[in-house]
Design an enzyme around this catalytic site. Structure first.
Site, PDB file in Angstrom:
ATOM      1  NE  ARG A 287      -1.990   2.191   3.564  1.00 15.71           N
ATOM      2  CZ  ARG A 287      -2.517   2.584   4.364  1.00 15.71           C
ATOM      3  NH1 ARG A 287      -3.996   2.229   4.828  1.00 15.71           N
ATOM      4  NH2 ARG A 287      -1.906   3.390   5.383  1.00 15.71           N
TER       5      ARG A 287
ATOM      6  CE1 TYR B 176      -4.533   5.755   5.368  1.00 20.41           C
ATOM      7  CE2 TYR B 176      -5.042   6.251   7.689  1.00 20.41           C
ATOM      8  CZ  TYR B 176      -4.591   5.258   6.713  1.00 20.41           C
ATOM      9  OH  TYR B 176      -4.713   4.001   6.896  1.00 20.41           O
TER      10      TYR B 176
ATOM     11  CG  ASP C 112      -7.279   3.476   3.297  1.00 15.47           C
ATOM     12  OD1 ASP C 112      -6.931   3.206   4.315  1.00 15.47           O
ATOM     13  OD2 ASP C 112      -8.142   4.104   2.829  1.00 15.47           O
TER      14      ASP C 112
ATOM     15  CG  HIS D  37      -8.728   6.912   5.747  1.00 12.37           C
ATOM     16  ND1 HIS D  37      -9.140   7.474   6.773  1.00 12.37           N
ATOM     17  CD2 HIS D  37      -8.219   5.655   6.158  1.00 12.37           C
ATOM     18  CE1 HIS D  37      -9.077   6.621   8.024  1.00 12.37           C
ATOM     19  NE2 HIS D  37      -8.344   5.624   7.640  1.00 12.37           N
TER      20      HIS D  37
ATOM     21  CD  GLU E 203      -8.209   0.239   2.787  1.00 13.27           C
ATOM     22  OE1 GLU E 203      -7.248   0.056   2.568  1.00 13.27           O
ATOM     23  OE2 GLU E 203      -8.588   0.681   3.993  1.00 13.27           O
TER      24      GLU E 203
ATOM     25  CD  GLU F 151     -10.163   0.691   7.508  1.00 16.86           C
ATOM     26  OE1 GLU F 151      -9.349   0.375   6.728  1.00 16.86           O
ATOM     27  OE2 GLU F 151      -9.911   1.619   8.142  1.00 16.86           O
TER      28      GLU F 151
ATOM     29  NE  ARG G 120      -9.409  -2.234   3.926  1.00 17.71           N
ATOM     30  CZ  ARG G 120      -8.422  -2.578   4.756  1.00 17.71           C
ATOM     31  NH1 ARG G 120      -7.914  -3.797   4.396  1.00 17.71           N
ATOM     32  NH2 ARG G 120      -8.045  -2.089   5.642  1.00 17.71           N
TER      33      ARG G 120
ATOM     34  CD  GLU H 200      -4.520  -2.723   6.748  1.00 18.85           C
ATOM     35  OE1 GLU H 200      -5.553  -2.668   6.708  1.00 18.85           O
ATOM     36  OE2 GLU H 200      -3.894  -1.594   6.957  1.00 18.85           O
TER      37      GLU H 200
ATOM     38  CD1 TRP I   2      -8.331  11.869  10.006  1.00 17.56           C
ATOM     39  CD2 TRP I   2      -8.628  10.157  10.317  1.00 17.56           C
ATOM     40  NE1 TRP I   2      -6.846  11.415  10.056  1.00 17.56           N
ATOM     41  CE2 TRP I   2      -7.257  10.142  10.563  1.00 17.56           C
ATOM     42  CE3 TRP I   2      -9.114   8.691  10.799  1.00 17.56           C
ATOM     43  CZ2 TRP I   2      -6.090   9.046  10.684  1.00 17.56           C
ATOM     44  CZ3 TRP I   2      -8.094   7.588  11.009  1.00 17.56           C
ATOM     45  CH2 TRP I   2      -6.720   7.999  11.050  1.00 17.56           C
TER      46      TRP I   2
END
Ligand code: CS2
Ligand code: MG
Length: 402
Positions: free
Chosen positions: A147, A159, A210, A212, A236, A262, A283, A339, A402
């Protein structure tokens, strides 16, 4: 056989972890991860104040009935606190069952589908050059999947990039730090980052990124389209998935594979994303989505639509979750990638475990249960310290994701 004692162990070897320990009347014990980054004490209370009294005396081998009891019996369903608490109990019961059977949990699930679990590492850099250096370092360490996150000129915090080189721990002690986000700068610089990475390392390594939760659906569509020439393994959290339909817009514009989940805590959060084939990897992870018992259902449902697993594996998921994830990843037929953000040495001392990194994969031996333990004496030396994930605001001061 009966559940005799249930306890939570809260420790902070550099970051907070909450662990459940269930002991049977025959002295066999199992561990479960109950860590919810930034909301740890809520899960501890849910467990101690509401769940534990109901489980004393029950047969620990009846995992499914206990799962259904905790899910349906709460009346108030789902949510990260509830499903993390259920997950911790579930992991501990699978650990006990494996120890009773004298088998690793992956054998109880159906045995090995693969010898090792392919992992992706985190290559972070404060600028593109540093990020590329980190990618090259990961290639030398044997990672097949990497990643890549980088600083963005004009933004002081991004991030996935720490203040110093290397390790990145999102949670910070004290109250939530506030970061400013600028989507236009991010969208301008990110495709250039991956053009340079591909130029430097070629097309063999799987590259992941990611976003995010920072983009709107059309912005996510633009990023994924701009990244197509660099053949991403996945992008992601391209856009917040509260509205699962928003991924339809991304799909209309790009073939870049999508990963999400996630922050999900049950199959209901991802049912439509999977059924409509709006994503390629799920995820959701064992600690936040109801444990092995529920993740097995999610994975089997995903397999019907050729969606593969890509479990979350950040440092705020304890080695107990990672041990469960390796067992699950060795078995699950529709495995994608796992991950791996390596924990600190101190965390690994608190949680001795059998899984280990070998040339781009996590492997483990034939050990009963999950293959992880906790050093309670060492854990007690590192008491909880309030810590939060940052919050993000746009340049005009409005709250953002965030
Ligand atoms: C990230 C995490 O690992 C990831 O993909 O999204 O670092 C995430 O920010 C943390 O796990 C949140 O606690
Ligand atoms: Mg993520």
């Amino acid at each position: 056989m009966k559940i005799e004692r249930l306890e939570t162990i809260v420790t902070c070897p550099g970051r907070n972890f909450v662990t459940v320990k269930i002991t049977t009347d025959e002295g066999v014990y199992g561990l479960g991860d109950a860590t919810l980054n930034g909301r740890e004490l809520s899960v501890r209370s849910y467990l101690e104040d509401h769940i534990f009294p109901c489980l004393v005396g029950r047969d620990p081998r009846n995992l499914e009935d206990i799962w259904q009891y905790l899910y349906r019996g709460a009346y108030w369903r789902r949510g990260p606190v509830t499903m993390t608490a259920i997950a911790a109990i579930d992991m501990a019961l699978w650990d006990i069952l494996g120890k009773l059977a004298g088998m690793p949990v992956y054998r109880l699930l159906g045995g090995k589908s693969r010898d090792g679990v392919m992992v992706y590492g985190h290559a972070n850099g404060r600028d593109h050059a540093e990020a590329i250096e980190a990618v090259q370092q990961h290639i030398e360490e044997g990672y097949k999947a990497i990643r890549v996150q980088s600083g963005v000129p004009g933004m002081d915090k991004v991030y996935g990039v720490g203040k110093a080189k290397g390790h990145y721990e999102p949670a910070q002690k004290g109250l939530p730090p506030e970061e400013t986000w600028d989507t236009a700068l991010y969208l301008r610089h990110t495709p250039e980052l991956f053009r340079k990475v591909r130029e430097a390392v070629g097309f063999d390594p799987h590259l992941l990124h990611d976003a995010h939760h920072r983009l709107t659906p059309i912005e996510a569509a633009r990023l994924c389209k701009d990244l197509e020439p660099y053949r991403m393994f996945w992008v992601e959290d391209a856009t917040p998935a509260d509205n699962q339909e928003s991924f339809r817009l991304i799909r209309q514009h790009s073939t870049t594979p999508l990963a999400v989940g996630e922050v999900f805590n049950s199959i209901w959060d991802c049912k439509d994303l999977i059924k409509e084939q709006l994503i390629d990897y799920i995820r959701s992870t064992i600690v936040h989505a109801g444990g092995i018992t529920h993740l097995r259902r999610i994975a089997d449902f995903a397999a019907m639509y050729q969606v593969r697993t890509g479990f979350h594996g950040a440092t705020d998921l304890s080695p107990v979750t990672m041990a469960a994830a390796v067992n699950f990843g060795l078995w699950v037929p529709n495995f994608g990638v796992q991950e791996l953000m390596p924990h600190s040495e101190l965390t690994d001392e608190v949680f001795p475990h059998n899984y280990r990194y070998e040339d781009g994969y996590l492997v483990m031996d034939e050990v009963p249960g999950l293959g992880v333990d906790i050093d309670e004496v060492l854990a007690a030396k590192h008491p909880y310290e309030r810590a939060y994930l940052p919050v993000a605001r746009l340049r005009d001061g409005a709250m953002w994701n965030w």
